[in-house]
Structures are given as structure tokens and as C-alpha cells.
Design a protein around this motif. Structure first.
Motif, PDB file in Angstrom:
ATOM      1  N   ARG A  43       0.820  -1.205   0.000  1.00 22.87           N
ATOM      2  CA  ARG A  43       0.000   0.000   0.000  1.00 22.87           C
ATOM      3  C   ARG A  43       0.860   1.264   0.000  1.00 22.87           C
ATOM      4  O   ARG A  43       0.572   2.230  -0.703  1.00 22.87           O
ATOM      5  CB  ARG A  43      -0.920  -0.019   1.224  1.00 22.87           C
ATOM      6  CG  ARG A  43      -1.864   1.179   1.317  1.00 22.87           C
ATOM      7  CD  ARG A  43      -2.899   0.973   2.402  1.00 22.87           C
ATOM      8  NE  ARG A  43      -2.296   0.732   3.718  1.00 22.87           N
ATOM      9  CZ  ARG A  43      -2.304  -0.422   4.365  1.00 22.87           C
ATOM     10  NH1 ARG A  43      -2.876  -1.490   3.823  1.00 22.87           N
ATOM     11  NH2 ARG A  43      -1.746  -0.537   5.548  1.00 22.87           N
ATOM     12  N   ASP A  44       1.935   1.243   0.789  1.00 25.79           N
ATOM     13  CA  ASP A  44       2.795   2.427   0.934  1.00 25.79           C
ATOM     14  C   ASP A  44       4.236   1.950   1.058  1.00 25.79           C
ATOM     15  O   ASP A  44       4.757   1.817   2.171  1.00 25.79           O
ATOM     16  CB  ASP A  44       2.369   3.219   2.182  1.00 25.79           C
ATOM     17  CG  ASP A  44       3.083   4.551   2.292  1.00 25.79           C
ATOM     18  OD1 ASP A  44       3.763   4.956   1.337  1.00 25.79           O
ATOM     19  OD2 ASP A  44       2.963   5.197   3.360  1.00 25.79           O
ATOM     20  N   PRO A  45       4.911   1.643  -0.061  1.00 30.79           N
ATOM     21  CA  PRO A  45       6.240   1.023  -0.026  1.00 30.79           C
ATOM     22  C   PRO A  45       7.244   1.823   0.802  1.00 30.79           C
ATOM     23  O   PRO A  45       7.435   3.025   0.576  1.00 30.79           O
ATOM     24  CB  PRO A  45       6.654   0.992  -1.503  1.00 30.79           C
ATOM     25  CG  PRO A  45       5.374   0.983  -2.252  1.00 30.79           C
ATOM     26  CD  PRO A  45       4.443   1.846  -1.449  1.00 30.79           C
ATOM     27  N   PRO A  46       7.876   1.174   1.786  1.00 26.34           N
ATOM     28  CA  PRO A  46       8.885   1.838   2.610  1.00 26.34           C
ATOM     29  C   PRO A  46      10.242   1.860   1.916  1.00 26.34           C
ATOM     30  O   PRO A  46      10.422   1.244   0.852  1.00 26.34           O
ATOM     31  CB  PRO A  46       8.937   0.954   3.864  1.00 26.34           C
ATOM     32  CG  PRO A  46       8.626  -0.415   3.337  1.00 26.34           C
ATOM     33  CD  PRO A  46       7.640  -0.216   2.215  1.00 26.34           C
ATOM     34  N   ASP A  47      11.196   2.561   2.521  1.00 34.94           N
ATOM     35  CA  ASP A  47      12.551   2.594   1.982  1.00 34.94           C
ATOM     36  C   ASP A  47      13.387   1.429   2.509  1.00 34.94           C
ATOM     37  O   ASP A  47      14.311   0.970   1.826  1.00 34.94           O
ATOM     38  CB  ASP A  47      13.224   3.925   2.344  1.00 34.94           C
ATOM     39  CG  ASP A  47      12.527   5.097   1.687  1.00 34.94           C
ATOM     40  OD1 ASP A  47      12.660   5.249   0.459  1.00 34.94           O
ATOM     41  OD2 ASP A  47      11.823   5.854   2.392  1.00 34.94           O
ATOM     42  N   VAL A  48      13.077   0.968   3.724  1.00 30.05           N
ATOM     43  CA  VAL A  48      13.752  -0.187   4.329  1.00 30.05           C
ATOM     44  C   VAL A  48      12.722  -0.933   5.180  1.00 30.05           C
ATOM     45  O   VAL A  48      11.852  -0.309   5.795  1.00 30.05           O
ATOM     46  CB  VAL A  48      14.945   0.220   5.226  1.00 30.05           C
ATOM     47  CG1 VAL A  48      15.551  -1.002   5.925  1.00 30.05           C
ATOM     48  CG2 VAL A  48      16.027   0.925   4.413  1.00 30.05           C
ATOM     49  N   ILE A  49      12.833  -2.269   5.217  1.00 30.61           N
ATOM     50  CA  ILE A  49      11.978  -3.079   6.086  1.00 30.61           C
ATOM     51  C   ILE A  49      12.845  -3.792   7.110  1.00 30.61           C
ATOM     52  O   ILE A  49      13.824  -4.457   6.749  1.00 30.61           O
ATOM     53  CB  ILE A  49      11.189  -4.130   5.276  1.00 30.61           C
ATOM     54  CG1 ILE A  49      10.283  -3.441   4.250  1.00 30.61           C
ATOM     55  CG2 ILE A  49      10.345  -5.005   6.213  1.00 30.61           C
ATOM     56  CD1 ILE A  49       9.595  -4.396   3.301  1.00 30.61           C
ATOM     57  N   ILE A  50      12.515  -3.641   8.391  1.00 27.79           N
ATOM     58  CA  ILE A  50      13.139  -4.409   9.464  1.00 27.79           C
ATOM     59  C   ILE A  50      12.179  -5.533   9.789  1.00 27.79           C
ATOM     60  O   ILE A  50      11.068  -5.293  10.253  1.00 27.79           O
ATOM     61  CB  ILE A  50      13.410  -3.533  10.695  1.00 27.79           C
ATOM     62  CG1 ILE A  50      14.365  -2.394  10.336  1.00 27.79           C
ATOM     63  CG2 ILE A  50      13.996  -4.358  11.838  1.00 27.79           C
ATOM     64  CD1 ILE A  50      14.561  -1.381  11.465  1.00 27.79           C
TER      65      ILE A  50
END
Length: 227
Positions: A43-50
């Protein structure tokens, strides 16, 4: 402002990371399970995923596998175990980094910054060529014999460093510092896992001689000839 998605079923860890990341001027999204993480990332692509590996129902490795079908967002895995098999599987699934619990929030924030720098393709030539291998770091694009090869941001950074001085061996500690930064502790096993996975991807694409080991010195680029 860069956006970080924190995925962990432990509310205390989510809160701890939210505080640390917001203090470092990141915008934070949070998810408590795998499906919520997938929905949020799409829905809202992040810059990094933890991403915690030990999620209930759908674990972090499965989440990563599904995400990699549509996007190459850098992923930092969290895990309560330090087994080599977990680390190798994480990198094979498309993870960029791997942090073992318990961890220092400050170190994890530093690793987020390092991943963002790597994914940005900073200070690298526009096109790097070696045999049938062509790398465009600023576009995050790799090709072997004119066929696209999907790499994580960390694999891209490693290959960029090696191709930047292809005939000169680079010691593993120096390569680690160039990729991660000098103030981040990364075990030798982690870099070995990255190199193993990168070699496997290149070999599967028809470039089995891409990375050579120079015993007692380090690693360097091979001729990258077609298989």
C-alpha cells in the motif's frame, strides 16, 4: 524523510525501534504479523523493512519471498537465533542484512543508514563492465550476457566494490568496511554468506568464474566469461 517498516510481533521491540528510528529522523510504520506487513508494504512502499524472522503463521522468510516477487525494498532480518542456516536462508530469500537479538538499537539504526547508502548507489561509476557482466549501480541494475539478474542492495554494493578494482584482491575486512561502514560490526560469517550467495546467483546466470578467492589475501573479480 525516509520511511522504515518495522515488522515484529513483540510490541516492546516495535516501540523500542520506533523511538530509536524517529530520533534518527526516520518515519516509522509498524506491523505485528506477516500479512499486515505485506499489506502495508504494498500500500505504501517503505525505503527499508526491518523484519523479524520468527513471526507467527507467516514467518519473515515467507514474507520476504512474497515481497521479492514485486519489489526490491532492502530488508534487514531480525532473529533470536544466530544459526548459519538462518543467515544463509535469509540472504538467499533476498535479505540485505541480518541482526541477532538482543541487539543495540543504535547499531540497528546505523545498519539502516548503511543499507540506505548502499541502495542509493553513491559514488560509483555509471556503468561497470567485466566480461559478460554489466553493472549499473545508480540504477540498481545488473545483467549477465544481456539478461537481468536480481541482486539485493548489499550484493550490489559488494559487486560494485570488486568491479571498481577488478584485478586487485580486496581483503574481506576491508570489503566489509567499504560496504557496511567502519563503525558497524559485521561478522566474517555474514560477509562469507553474502559472497556465497552472490557467487551462486552469478553462476546460475552463467557466470561461474565471477568472483575468485585469493588465498591468504581476499577476493577479486574473475574474468566473467560466458559459461
Amino acid at each position: 524523510m525516509k520511511q522504515i517498516l518495522v515488522v515484529d510481533d513483540d510490541p516492546q521491540i516495535r516501540t523500542l525501534l520506533q523511538i530509536a528510528l524517529e530520533k534518527a529522523d526516520y518515519r516509522v510504520q509498524m506491523a505485528a504479523d506477516g500479512q499486515a506487513a505485506l499489506d502495508q508494504a504494498r500500500r505504501d512502499p517503505p525505503d527499508v523493512i526491518i523484519l523479524d524472522i520468527g513471526l507467527p503463521e507467516m514467518d519473515g522468510l515467507q514474507v520476504c519471498q512474497k515481497l521479492r516477487q514485486t519489489q526490491q525494498t532492502p530488508i534487514i532480518f531480525l532473529t533470536a537465533r544466530d544459526d548459519e542456516i538462518d543467515r544463509i536462508l535469509g540472504f538467499e530469500m533476498g535479505g540485505d542484512d541480518y541482526v541477532t537479538k538482543p541487539f543495540s538499537p543504535r547499531e540497528l539504526v546505523a545498519r539502516v543508514g548503511a543499507v540506505l547508502r548502499r541502495s542509493g548507489g553513491v559514488a560509483q561509476p555509471h556503468v561497470l563492465r567485466r566480461g559478460v557482466l554489466v553493472l549499473q549501480p545508480t540504477l540498481h541494475k545488473c545483467q549477465v550476457a544481456n539478461r537481468d539478474l536480481a541482486l539485493t542492495s548489499t550484493e550490489m554494493a559488494i559487486l560494485s566494490e570488486l568491479m571498481g578494482q577488478p584485478d586487485t584482491p580486496i581483503a574481506r575486512p576491508r570489503l566489509t568496511d567499504r560496504v557496511y561502514g567502519v563503525n558497524i560490526h559485521v561478522s566474517d560469517r555474514t560477509m562469507d554468506s553474502h559472497l556465497r550467495n552472490l557467487r551462486a546467483k552469478l553462476a546460475a546466470a552463467g557466470c561461474a568464474d565471477a568472483i575468485e578467492t585469493v588465498h591468504g589475501v581476499g577476493v577479486r573479480m574473475g574474468s566473467c566469461s560466458a559459461a
